[in-house]
Write a protein that holds these residues in place. Structure first.
Motif, PDB file in Angstrom:
ATOM      1  N   LEU A   1       5.749  -4.028 -13.816  1.00  0.00           N
ATOM      2  CA  LEU A   1       4.335  -4.354 -13.994  1.00  0.00           C
ATOM      3  C   LEU A   1       3.775  -5.051 -12.759  1.00  0.00           C
ATOM      4  CD1 LEU A   1       1.878  -4.411 -15.851  1.00  0.00           C
ATOM      5  CD2 LEU A   1       2.721  -6.578 -16.782  1.00  0.00           C
ATOM      6  N   ILE A   2       4.571  -5.954 -12.189  1.00  0.00           N
ATOM      7  CA  ILE A   2       4.121  -6.639 -10.970  1.00  0.00           C
ATOM      8  C   ILE A   2       3.938  -5.638  -9.826  1.00  0.00           C
ATOM      9  CG2 ILE A   2       4.782  -8.317  -9.216  1.00  0.00           C
ATOM     10  CD1 ILE A   2       6.199  -9.893 -11.435  1.00  0.00           C
ATOM     11  N   LEU A   3       4.893  -4.688  -9.688  1.00  0.00           N
ATOM     12  CA  LEU A   3       4.780  -3.673  -8.638  1.00  0.00           C
ATOM     13  C   LEU A   3       3.563  -2.770  -8.853  1.00  0.00           C
ATOM     14  CD1 LEU A   3       8.539  -2.607  -8.220  1.00  0.00           C
ATOM     15  CD2 LEU A   3       7.143  -3.923  -6.608  1.00  0.00           C
ATOM     16  N   VAL A   4       3.328  -2.414 -10.127  1.00  0.00           N
ATOM     17  CA  VAL A   4       2.183  -1.549 -10.436  1.00  0.00           C
ATOM     18  C   VAL A   4       0.874  -2.253 -10.102  1.00  0.00           C
ATOM     19  CG1 VAL A   4       0.894  -0.502 -12.329  1.00  0.00           C
ATOM     20  CG2 VAL A   4       3.350  -0.141 -12.152  1.00  0.00           C
ATOM     21  N   VAL A   5       0.733  -3.497 -10.520  1.00  0.00           N
ATOM     22  CA  VAL A   5      -0.492  -4.254 -10.238  1.00  0.00           C
ATOM     23  C   VAL A   5      -0.693  -4.403  -8.739  1.00  0.00           C
ATOM     24  CG1 VAL A   5      -1.605  -6.502 -10.484  1.00  0.00           C
ATOM     25  CG2 VAL A   5      -0.452  -5.462 -12.440  1.00  0.00           C
TER      26      VAL A   5
ATOM     27  N   SER B   1      -5.916   5.791  -6.645  1.00  0.00           N
ATOM     28  CA  SER B   1      -5.461   4.496  -7.169  1.00  0.00           C
ATOM     29  C   SER B   1      -4.680   4.646  -8.466  1.00  0.00           C
ATOM     30  CB  SER B   1      -6.664   3.570  -7.387  1.00  0.00           C
ATOM     31  OG  SER B   1      -7.504   4.067  -8.417  1.00  0.00           O
ATOM     32  N   TYR B   2      -4.883   5.768  -9.194  1.00  0.00           N
ATOM     33  CA  TYR B   2      -4.073   6.042 -10.380  1.00  0.00           C
ATOM     34  C   TYR B   2      -2.730   6.666  -9.996  1.00  0.00           C
ATOM     35  CZ  TYR B   2      -8.288   5.374 -13.209  1.00  0.00           C
ATOM     36  OH  TYR B   2      -9.390   4.850 -13.813  1.00  0.00           O
ATOM     37  N   ALA B   3      -2.718   7.476  -8.955  1.00  0.00           N
ATOM     38  CA  ALA B   3      -1.500   8.202  -8.584  1.00  0.00           C
ATOM     39  C   ALA B   3      -0.463   7.287  -7.961  1.00  0.00           C
ATOM     40  CB  ALA B   3      -1.843   9.340  -7.620  1.00  0.00           C
ATOM     41  N   VAL B   4      -0.881   6.374  -7.085  1.00  0.00           N
ATOM     42  CA  VAL B   4       0.075   5.527  -6.364  1.00  0.00           C
ATOM     43  C   VAL B   4       0.895   4.655  -7.315  1.00  0.00           C
ATOM     44  CG1 VAL B   4       0.292   3.657  -4.684  1.00  0.00           C
ATOM     45  CG2 VAL B   4      -1.237   5.587  -4.210  1.00  0.00           C
ATOM     46  N   PRO B   5       0.285   3.949  -8.281  1.00  0.00           N
ATOM     47  CA  PRO B   5       1.118   3.157  -9.205  1.00  0.00           C
ATOM     48  C   PRO B   5       2.105   4.004  -9.995  1.00  0.00           C
ATOM     49  CG  PRO B   5      -1.167   2.457  -9.325  1.00  0.00           C
ATOM     50  CD  PRO B   5      -1.159   3.695  -8.515  1.00  0.00           C
TER      51      PRO B   5
ATOM     52  N   ALA C   1       0.560  -2.468  -6.285  1.00  0.00           N
ATOM     53  CA  ALA C   1       0.239  -1.166  -5.676  1.00  0.00           C
ATOM     54  C   ALA C   1      -1.194  -0.747  -6.001  1.00  0.00           C
ATOM     55  CB  ALA C   1       1.227  -0.109  -6.165  1.00  0.00           C
ATOM     56  N   SER C   2      -1.626  -0.991  -7.238  1.00  0.00           N
ATOM     57  CA  SER C   2      -2.987  -0.634  -7.633  1.00  0.00           C
ATOM     58  C   SER C   2      -4.007  -1.450  -6.857  1.00  0.00           C
ATOM     59  CB  SER C   2      -3.166  -0.849  -9.136  1.00  0.00           C
ATOM     60  OG  SER C   2      -4.481  -0.546  -9.532  1.00  0.00           O
ATOM     61  N   TRP C   3      -3.737  -2.731  -6.663  1.00  0.00           N
ATOM     62  CA  TRP C   3      -4.672  -3.581  -5.909  1.00  0.00           C
ATOM     63  C   TRP C   3      -4.745  -3.151  -4.457  1.00  0.00           C
ATOM     64  CZ3 TRP C   3      -4.030  -7.016  -1.805  1.00  0.00           C
ATOM     65  CH2 TRP C   3      -5.150  -7.813  -1.521  1.00  0.00           C
TER      66      TRP C   3
ATOM     67  N   ARG D   1      -8.330  -1.631  -3.604  1.00  0.00           N
ATOM     68  CA  ARG D   1      -9.115  -2.633  -2.864  1.00  0.00           C
ATOM     69  C   ARG D   1      -8.977  -2.480  -1.357  1.00  0.00           C
ATOM     70  NH1 ARG D   1     -12.839  -4.631  -6.365  1.00  0.00           N
ATOM     71  NH2 ARG D   1     -11.865  -5.102  -8.381  1.00  0.00           N
ATOM     72  N   VAL D   2      -7.746  -2.545  -0.890  1.00  0.00           N
ATOM     73  CA  VAL D   2      -7.521  -2.591   0.554  1.00  0.00           C
ATOM     74  C   VAL D   2      -7.748  -1.224   1.189  1.00  0.00           C
ATOM     75  CG1 VAL D   2      -5.872  -3.167   2.367  1.00  0.00           C
ATOM     76  CG2 VAL D   2      -5.907  -4.505   0.247  1.00  0.00           C
ATOM     77  N   LEU D   3      -6.956  -0.222   0.755  1.00  0.00           N
ATOM     78  CA  LEU D   3      -7.048   1.090   1.400  1.00  0.00           C
ATOM     79  C   LEU D   3      -8.428   1.737   1.197  1.00  0.00           C
ATOM     80  CD1 LEU D   3      -3.527   2.601   0.593  1.00  0.00           C
ATOM     81  CD2 LEU D   3      -4.318   1.525   2.701  1.00  0.00           C
ATOM     82  N   THR D   4      -8.982   1.591  -0.042  1.00  0.00           N
ATOM     83  CA  THR D   4     -10.299   2.170  -0.302  1.00  0.00           C
ATOM     84  C   THR D   4     -11.369   1.521   0.558  1.00  0.00           C
ATOM     85  OG1 THR D   4      -9.652   2.670  -2.575  1.00  0.00           O
ATOM     86  CG2 THR D   4     -12.015   2.598  -2.076  1.00  0.00           C
TER      87      THR D   4
END
Length: 439
Positions: free
Chosen positions: A36-40, A80-84, A42-44, A48-51
């Motif tokens: 869950l920590i990795l997913v959050v 952002s859905y695919a990366v997590p 990666a999603s952030w 946020r950053v890459l976008t």
């Protein structure tokens, strides 16, 4: 150096072993927390950053239209859905679960991540169409059909990949199996293949553009092209309805494209005046002198009279009989007047075909056809120019002792059989016709 690495690994294992829960449930819960920590995280980073970096980069290079189109087509959101999902797939081994379950979950998350990635790629193609539609080149060339074909290919590849991942087989095996289904695929995608060929031919030969006015009676289409896609072409008719025509029909069947008329700068006027045959006759000397006051007929009458005099002199004694002499007719003079009137009209194209011709007489009179081109192709202006010309020609007919043919109405029959008493105006109309200039 090797001993130091071995010692560090031993200490890490001891640290993890000291803090690892003893129960299986606790170990699974700890693994889920880490995932869950990795997913959050990666999603952030993705959302946020890459976008943000991508958007600012596009705006900095002057492609803010791309930035808004990518956002509108949800490209950043799908990424952002695919990366997590891919992060979960690569770290599913942290969970102390059965190998078969772990393998199934890995393939499931990989398939879901792949689907979102392909959705993002299709969003990029849609954004490309949005940006291209705003350019001036889109008015002459449409790429929507090619982009739709690209989307179909993308989804086909995605489907093959997902099936291959789920059944744990190579995609090449899937592709080799499609060879046996080629006949079925050709049947299923028949319209797509026909539309692709038609779209390619129409684009390469510049046969159809967005904004063209086309007429296709067999499809009840008469209006402007508003959309060109892979399978269909949308035509907005003059009554504001929309007709959808299959793309391949526009290539295999005939239709009329008015674009070349607009590009030529001239719109054809082709209309017929039907003259009452009973009013056609020779002109007398008095009538010719009276008509010479018209500036458009002055040169014609003088030249024609000189030509007729020379021709009649050559007849010798035969010229004493009126039946042997060449004489001017009111209908021929009207044709000459009409042509002279068209040639001095500044709203007509003088460099294009301009004819006033007499066609074969029939039961409806003697047709006089006016054939020319207006200098303004706009529909409203074209109708005004055409109306002005024929208003004038209808008004000039009595000056040449001519009358337009008109089918008798009920009132005419009533007057003939005596059931209605004509008033003074009707009585004057029934008298022998005499033009104002000849009275």
């Amino acid at each position: 150096m090797t001993e130091e690495h071995t010692l560090l690994a031993h200490l890490d294992n001891n640290w993890l072993g000291d803090h690892m829960p003893d129960t299986l449930f606790g170990q699974i819960a700890l693994g889920l927390v880490l995932l869950l920590i990795l997913v959050v995280l990666a999603s952030w980073i993705t959302s946020r950053v890459l976008t943000t970096i991508t958007r600012r980069t596009l705006v900095a290079v002057g492609r803010d239209d791309w930035s808004s189109s990518l956002s509108h087509r949800r490209v950043f959101r799908n990424v952002s859905y695919a990366v997590p999902l891919l992060v979960v797939m690569s770290n599913i081994g942290l969970l102390p679960i059965d190998v078969r379950l772990s393998d199934f979950l890995t393939r499931l998350f990989l398939s879901a991540g792949s689907v979102f990635l392909f959705m993002a790629l299709n969003g990029v193609l849609s954004a490309w169409q949005d940006v291209y539609a705003l350019s001036t080149r889109a008015q002459t060339r449409s790429i929507k059909g090619y982009l739709e074909l690209g989307k179909i290919v993308m989804w086909a590849i995605c489907l093959i990949m997902v099936i291959s991942i789920m059944i744990n087989r190579s995609p090449l095996l899937m592709l080799s199996g499609l060879g046996a289904l080629s006949a079925v695929l050709l049947l299923v995608f028949k319209d797509t293949l026909l539309s692709l060929v038609a779209s390619t031919q129409m684009t390469s030969n510049d046969m159809l553009r967005i904004g063209d006015w086309i007429e296709m009676p067999q499809a009840s289409a008469d209006g402007f092209v508003i959309d060109i896609a892979l399978h269909t072409v949308k035509v907005q008719n003059w009554d504001k309805t929309v007709t959808t025509v299959p793309t391949y029909k526009l290539f295999s069947e005939s239709y009329r494209n008015w674009r070349y008329m607009f590009e030529s700068g001239g719109r054809r006027i082709k209309r017929t005046l039907r003259i009452d045959a009973s009013t056609v006759r020779f002109l007398t000397e008095v009538e010719i002198n009276a008509l010479s006051r018209f500036a458009l007929l002055n040169n014609y009458l003088s030249d024609k009279q000189h030509e007729l005099e020379e021709s009649n002199k050559a007849l010798g004694e035969w010229a004493t009989m009126q039946g042997n002499r060449r004489r001017l007719t009111n209908l021929g003079t009207f044709r000459a007047y009409t042509l002279a009137y068209l040639k001095q009209n500044q709203e007509l194209r003088q460099d294009m075909t301009m004819i006033v011709r007499m066609m074969e007489a029939d039961s409806l009179g003697v047709p006089i056809e006016v054939y020319c081109f207006s200098a303004n192709t706009s529909w409203v202006e074209y109708e005004r120019i055409q109306g002005d010309i024929f208003d004038h020609l209808l008004a000039i007919l009595p000056e040449l002792s001519l009358r337009l043919y008109q089918s008798p109405s009920g009132a005419d029959f009533n007057r003939v059989i005596g059931h209605a008493t004509p008033d003074a105006a009707d009585q004057a109309a029934l008298t022998t016709y005499s033009p104002p200039a000849m009275r």
